[in-house]
Motif scaffolding. Structure first.
Motif, PDB file in Angstrom:
ATOM      1  N   LYS A   1      28.435 -66.085  41.361  1.00  0.00           N
ATOM      2  CA  LYS A   1      28.808 -65.378  40.135  1.00  0.00           C
ATOM      3  C   LYS A   1      30.304 -65.102  40.123  1.00  0.00           C
ATOM      4  O   LYS A   1      30.950 -64.988  41.159  1.00  0.00           O
ATOM      5  N   VAL A   2      30.841 -64.999  38.897  1.00  0.00           N
ATOM      6  CA  VAL A   2      32.224 -64.588  38.682  1.00  0.00           C
ATOM      7  C   VAL A   2      32.214 -63.451  37.683  1.00  0.00           C
ATOM      8  O   VAL A   2      31.346 -63.372  36.817  1.00  0.00           O
ATOM      9  N   SER A   3      33.168 -62.558  37.804  1.00  0.00           N
ATOM     10  CA  SER A   3      33.239 -61.404  36.913  1.00  0.00           C
ATOM     11  C   SER A   3      34.688 -61.123  36.594  1.00  0.00           C
ATOM     12  O   SER A   3      35.493 -60.843  37.486  1.00  0.00           O
ATOM     13  N   GLY A   4      35.039 -61.229  35.302  1.00  0.00           N
ATOM     14  CA  GLY A   4      36.403 -60.959  34.871  1.00  0.00           C
ATOM     15  C   GLY A   4      36.600 -59.484  34.570  1.00  0.00           C
ATOM     16  O   GLY A   4      35.905 -58.615  35.098  1.00  0.00           O
ATOM     17  N   ALA A   5      37.563 -59.194  33.683  1.00  0.00           N
ATOM     18  CA  ALA A   5      37.869 -57.811  33.319  1.00  0.00           C
ATOM     19  C   ALA A   5      38.284 -57.767  31.859  1.00  0.00           C
ATOM     20  O   ALA A   5      38.647 -58.784  31.260  1.00  0.00           O
ATOM     21  N   SER A   6      38.242 -56.566  31.296  1.00  0.00           N
ATOM     22  CA  SER A   6      38.617 -56.375  29.899  1.00  0.00           C
ATOM     23  C   SER A   6      39.475 -55.118  29.791  1.00  0.00           C
ATOM     24  O   SER A   6      39.018 -54.021  30.148  1.00  0.00           O
ATOM     25  N   TYR A   7      40.720 -55.291  29.284  1.00  0.00           N
ATOM     26  CA  TYR A   7      41.652 -54.177  29.162  1.00  0.00           C
ATOM     27  C   TYR A   7      42.028 -54.003  27.688  1.00  0.00           C
ATOM     28  O   TYR A   7      42.258 -54.982  26.966  1.00  0.00           O
ATOM     29  N   THR A   8      42.104 -52.738  27.281  1.00  0.00           N
ATOM     30  CA  THR A   8      42.479 -52.425  25.903  1.00  0.00           C
ATOM     31  C   THR A   8      43.890 -51.849  25.889  1.00  0.00           C
ATOM     32  O   THR A   8      44.190 -50.901  26.626  1.00  0.00           O
ATOM     33  N   VAL A   9      44.744 -52.425  25.058  1.00  0.00           N
ATOM     34  CA  VAL A   9      46.135 -51.974  24.929  1.00  0.00           C
ATOM     35  C   VAL A   9      46.314 -51.357  23.549  1.00  0.00           C
ATOM     36  O   VAL A   9      46.064 -52.019  22.527  1.00  0.00           O
ATOM     37  N   GLY A  10      46.728 -50.066  23.525  1.00  0.00           N
ATOM     38  CA  GLY A  10      46.936 -49.367  22.262  1.00  0.00           C
ATOM     39  C   GLY A  10      48.362 -49.474  21.783  1.00  0.00           C
ATOM     40  O   GLY A  10      49.258 -49.999  22.469  1.00  0.00           O
ATOM     41  N   ALA A  11      48.621 -48.914  20.587  1.00  0.00           N
ATOM     42  CA  ALA A  11      49.939 -49.048  19.960  1.00  0.00           C
ATOM     43  C   ALA A  11      50.944 -48.052  20.512  1.00  0.00           C
ATOM     44  O   ALA A  11      52.150 -48.261  20.404  1.00  0.00           O
TER      45      ALA A  11
ATOM     46  N   PHE B   1      36.581 -80.112  47.910  1.00  0.00           N
ATOM     47  CA  PHE B   1      35.858 -79.103  47.166  1.00  0.00           C
ATOM     48  C   PHE B   1      34.352 -79.179  47.197  1.00  0.00           C
ATOM     49  O   PHE B   1      33.726 -79.539  46.236  1.00  0.00           O
ATOM     50  N   PHE B   2      33.853 -78.735  48.294  1.00  0.00           N
ATOM     51  CA  PHE B   2      32.526 -78.170  48.353  1.00  0.00           C
ATOM     52  C   PHE B   2      31.436 -79.063  47.791  1.00  0.00           C
ATOM     53  O   PHE B   2      30.747 -78.713  46.844  1.00  0.00           O
ATOM     54  N   ALA B   3      31.295 -80.236  48.351  1.00  0.00           N
ATOM     55  CA  ALA B   3      30.254 -81.139  47.872  1.00  0.00           C
ATOM     56  C   ALA B   3      28.869 -80.651  48.215  1.00  0.00           C
ATOM     57  O   ALA B   3      27.907 -80.957  47.531  1.00  0.00           O
ATOM     58  N   GLY B   4      28.725 -79.901  49.310  1.00  0.00           N
ATOM     59  CA  GLY B   4      27.401 -79.444  49.735  1.00  0.00           C
ATOM     60  C   GLY B   4      26.850 -78.395  48.806  1.00  0.00           C
ATOM     61  O   GLY B   4      27.550 -77.649  48.161  1.00  0.00           O
ATOM     62  N   ALA B   5      25.489 -78.320  48.745  1.00  0.00           N
ATOM     63  CA  ALA B   5      24.839 -77.299  47.920  1.00  0.00           C
ATOM     64  C   ALA B   5      23.549 -76.839  48.559  1.00  0.00           C
ATOM     65  O   ALA B   5      22.653 -76.375  47.886  1.00  0.00           O
ATOM     66  N   ASP B   6      23.458 -76.985  49.896  1.00  0.00           N
ATOM     67  CA  ASP B   6      22.209 -76.648  50.560  1.00  0.00           C
ATOM     68  C   ASP B   6      22.104 -75.171  50.894  1.00  0.00           C
ATOM     69  O   ASP B   6      21.016 -74.632  51.000  1.00  0.00           O
ATOM     70  N   ALA B   7      23.234 -74.501  51.104  1.00  0.00           N
ATOM     71  CA  ALA B   7      23.174 -73.100  51.499  1.00  0.00           C
ATOM     72  C   ALA B   7      22.778 -72.236  50.311  1.00  0.00           C
ATOM     73  O   ALA B   7      22.960 -72.598  49.158  1.00  0.00           O
ATOM     74  N   ALA B   8      22.234 -71.085  50.604  1.00  0.00           N
ATOM     75  CA  ALA B   8      21.860 -70.153  49.546  1.00  0.00           C
ATOM     76  C   ALA B   8      23.121 -69.604  48.891  1.00  0.00           C
ATOM     77  O   ALA B   8      24.062 -69.183  49.548  1.00  0.00           O
ATOM     78  N   LEU B   9      23.175 -69.623  47.532  1.00  0.00           N
ATOM     79  CA  LEU B   9      24.310 -69.099  46.810  1.00  0.00           C
ATOM     80  C   LEU B   9      24.363 -67.593  46.988  1.00  0.00           C
ATOM     81  O   LEU B   9      23.364 -66.907  46.810  1.00  0.00           O
ATOM     82  N   ALA B  10      25.560 -67.069  47.319  1.00  0.00           N
ATOM     83  CA  ALA B  10      25.614 -65.644  47.616  1.00  0.00           C
ATOM     84  C   ALA B  10      26.900 -64.994  47.143  1.00  0.00           C
ATOM     85  O   ALA B  10      26.874 -63.889  46.620  1.00  0.00           O
ATOM     86  N   ALA B  11      28.062 -65.612  47.337  1.00  0.00           N
ATOM     87  CA  ALA B  11      29.340 -64.948  47.145  1.00  0.00           C
ATOM     88  C   ALA B  11      29.712 -64.829  45.675  1.00  0.00           C
ATOM     89  O   ALA B  11      29.209 -65.561  44.809  1.00  0.00           O
ATOM     90  N   GLY B  12      30.621 -63.888  45.393  1.00  0.00           N
ATOM     91  CA  GLY B  12      31.115 -63.700  44.039  1.00  0.00           C
ATOM     92  C   GLY B  12      32.605 -63.425  44.036  1.00  0.00           C
ATOM     93  O   GLY B  12      33.145 -62.816  44.961  1.00  0.00           O
ATOM     94  N   ILE B  13      33.297 -63.892  42.997  1.00  0.00           N
ATOM     95  CA  ILE B  13      34.712 -63.593  42.791  1.00  0.00           C
ATOM     96  C   ILE B  13      34.804 -62.663  41.583  1.00  0.00           C
ATOM     97  O   ILE B  13      34.174 -62.926  40.548  1.00  0.00           O
ATOM     98  N   TYR B  14      35.600 -61.594  41.691  1.00  0.00           N
ATOM     99  CA  TYR B  14      35.684 -60.653  40.584  1.00  0.00           C
ATOM    100  C   TYR B  14      37.086 -60.067  40.491  1.00  0.00           C
ATOM    101  O   TYR B  14      37.907 -60.159  41.421  1.00  0.00           O
ATOM    102  N   VAL B  15      37.366 -59.473  39.327  1.00  0.00           N
ATOM    103  CA  VAL B  15      38.640 -58.813  39.056  1.00  0.00           C
ATOM    104  C   VAL B  15      38.379 -57.320  38.932  1.00  0.00           C
ATOM    105  O   VAL B  15      37.393 -56.892  38.316  1.00  0.00           O
ATOM    106  N   MET B  16      39.258 -56.510  39.497  1.00  0.00           N
ATOM    107  CA  MET B  16      39.143 -55.065  39.370  1.00  0.00           C
ATOM    108  C   MET B  16      40.528 -54.464  39.129  1.00  0.00           C
ATOM    109  O   MET B  16      41.536 -55.031  39.570  1.00  0.00           O
TER     110      MET B  16
END
Length: 605
Positions: A150-160, A16-31
């Protein structure tokens, strides 16, 4: 990619990714980032990666949700860009989290790379936040560098409203996993989805018109240029203009470029949200209606391709170890949707070479390469800017190096004869020569460069006549054959350049500085010797004068003594004039004694 590199990729995932020299760029997200659902409805969430133009080959994350609101039904890897899984994305019954560690055998890039699809059932009322943690994305750089920014989650609303939930057994509290040994990007405390601009409902009385409405002007902020392919996916919102005379609007979304929408929208608005679109060629069709009738139909093309081109292999004519300085590479990639745009080839850390896909025959000869190891990366890029790459570790073998048999070891600055260098090499080749000045820092400064042709007997010779400053120099020699292949560089012995002599004594040569030093030494020596001789002479003179002064004093004392005796003996018979003359004689002798003593004293001064 060879089997050893594939294994290295798996090991990199585990470490697991011991290096940290490269420029941070990628993101994981939920859609989708947000949504409203009723109890009993199905909620589908995609986990994707935005590589931001970087080439990646692996990722990991943990996705969690509230079990009181959502129940996981299925985890699907269909359509995933990853081909192997170090940790399968499997969740136990009743769990509230899924973890995965996956990778690709080739470096890939894209704006919406599909990783997983999670299917939930809404079982409770409330807000369900899908959170990402313990996440990382590795660059395809051979080092396993974590480039997640960066990481980006999601938010869902459930009604009755909707189907009542089934009675489920009590879920145990969430068990926190053991801390990962790898620094992971911390998830936000709460997902913060950014809502896309939404259409506005139109509530006003229409103004009667005398003619049909004009063709609508369509605007899609997410996909502003309908001529381009796109590699990102989010909620698609289409806006259109709304003249005062319009009383209805009709729209449709399909894969046909000429559809005429027939059904008017239930509400009059300035646009419509169509949700997130799948890969493919889409067309939005809109027309407006006023009291006269329907306007011409406006069509808007939306082209989406989130899949990288198909993996491909790069091969080298003659093998990856060769003495050919311009080896021929072979490859051919394909893309099923948007089509290939270009290839990008990069050798080591050099400039990117762009090769258009149109007209490419599958072969490419590299520029001339210096001897040594080179990493060559070939990236295939489609029209949507998705990419896949392959790399080759190339070893360029050197040809035999030249030998240096003679070189001028010493010369004078500004001397016309210059530096002459001779040696031997392979016949009919060229020897590349470089004159370098050796600096105190240990580096070398290029002064002149040239070449010498090797004759049929294998001999070569060259002379550099350019004037040189004082200092130490060396000449490097490197063979080059007719193909452009190079040898390793050899260095001549050090060459000394100094000022021409202005004085020569036997075999000793003195330049301006040495001659000046010698003159100064002689002047100082002459002055010192004169002072010593003068002091020595003065000492001897003072000794002699002292002896002479003593002798004069002694003689005058004897004369005065004799004069006194003569005076006493002659007192009875000498005349008055005689007495007077005798006294005058005594006085004159005393004056003469005093004068001689003073003269002797002046000599010693």
């Amino acid at each position: 990619m060879s089997t050893p590199r594939f294994v290295i990729g798996v090991v990199a995932l585990c470490l697991f990714f011991a290096g940290a020299d490269a420029a941070l760029a990628a993101g994981i997200y939920v859609m989708p980032k947000q949504g409203n659902y009723a109890r009993g409805e199905t909620v589908v969430a995609d986990v994707r990666i935005n590589a931001e133009g970087e080439s990646i080959n692996a990722a990991q994350a943990r996705i969690s949700w509230p079990p009181s609101v959502l129940e996981l039904v299925e985890v699907s890897k269909d359509g995933s860009v990853f081909q192997f899984w170090v940790e399968e994305p499997v969740a136990a019954a009743g769990a509230n989290a899924v973890s995965f560690i996956g990778g690709a055998s080739k470096g890939i890039s894209g704006g919406a790379l599909q990783i997983l699809k999670l299917k939930f059932k809404a079982i409770g009322v409330g807000t369900a936040n899908l959170s990402l943690s313990n996440a990382a994305v590795t660059a395809s750089d051979g080092k396993g560098t974590n480039i997640l920014s960066k990481v980006s989650g999601a938010s869902y609303t459930v009604g009755a409203q909707g189907v009542p939930p089934e009675v489920k057994p009590e879920v145990k509290p969430e068990v926190q996993p053991e801390p990962s040994a790898v620094p992971a990007v911390p998830p936000p405390a709460k997902p913060e989805p950014v809502a896309a601009p939404q259409p506005v409902k139109v509530e006003r009385k229409a103004v009667p018109a005398l003619s049909l409405p004009p063709k609508p002007e369509l605007r899609v902020p997410l996909y502003p240029d309908e001529a381009l392919w796109n590699n990102h996916v989010e909620e698609t919102v289409v806006f259109w203009n709304m003249p005062d005379s319009v009383i209805a609007a009709a729209s449709a979304l399909d894969h046909s470029p000429h559809t005429v929408p027939q059904t008017a929208e239930k509400e009059l608005a300035t646009g419509k949200a169509f949700g997130a679109l799948e890969n493919g060629m889409w067309y939005v069709h809109v027309r407006l209606k006023n009291n006269v009738g329907w306007s011409p139909v406006a069509h808007y093309r939306i082209a989406i391709d989130t899949k990288p081109p198909s993996p491909f292999e790069v091969s080298v004519s003659g093998g990856e170890t060769t003495d050919n300085p311009a080896p021929v590479f072979h490859w051919k990639a394909s893309d099923a949707l948007s089509g290939l745009k270009e290839y990008q080839l990069r050798i080591d850390d050099g400039e990117v070479i762009v090769i258009p896909a149109i007209g490419f025959t599958g072969t490419y000869a590299l520029p001339l390469q210096a001897p040594g190891a080179h990493r060559v990366v070939v990236r295939a890029i489609d029209e949507a800017a998705n990419s896949v790459e392959d790399d080759v570790d190339l070893t360029t073998l050197p040809i035999p190096s030249p030998t240096i048999a003679f070189v001028t070891r010493e010369l004078f600055a500004e001397e016309e004869r210059g530096i002459t260098i001779k040696g031997a090499a392979f016949p009919a080749s060229d020897v590349l020569l470089r004159v370098q000045r050796l600096l105190r820092s240990g580096k070398a400064e290029l002064i002149h460069q040239g070449s010498a042709h090797v004759d049929e007997k294998g001999n070569w010779e060259s002379t550099f006549t350019e004037p040189l400053r004082n200092g130490r120099y060396t000449v490097t020699a490197q063979s080059r054959d007719g193909r452009g292949a190079l040898s390793l560089v050899v260095d001549s012995p050090a060459i000394r350049v100094k000022s021409a002599p202005v004085l020569q004594i036997g075999s000793m040569q003195l330049g301006k500085g040495g001659a000046a030093f010698l003159l100064l030494f002689l002047l100082l020596g002459s002055f010192g010797g004169g002072a010593w001789f003068y002091k020595k002479r003065q000492g001897k003179l003072a000794l002699r004068v002292g002896l002479a002064e003593a002798e004069v004093t002694k003689i005058f004392k004897l004369i005065l003594h004799d004069a006194e005796r003569l005076s006493k003996a002659s007192q009875d018979v000498i005349s008055v004039e005689g007495v007077y003359a005798l006294k005058q004689l005594q006085e004159n002798m005393k004056k003469m004694e005093a004068y001689l003593q003073k003269s002797l004293e002046k000599i010693t001064r």
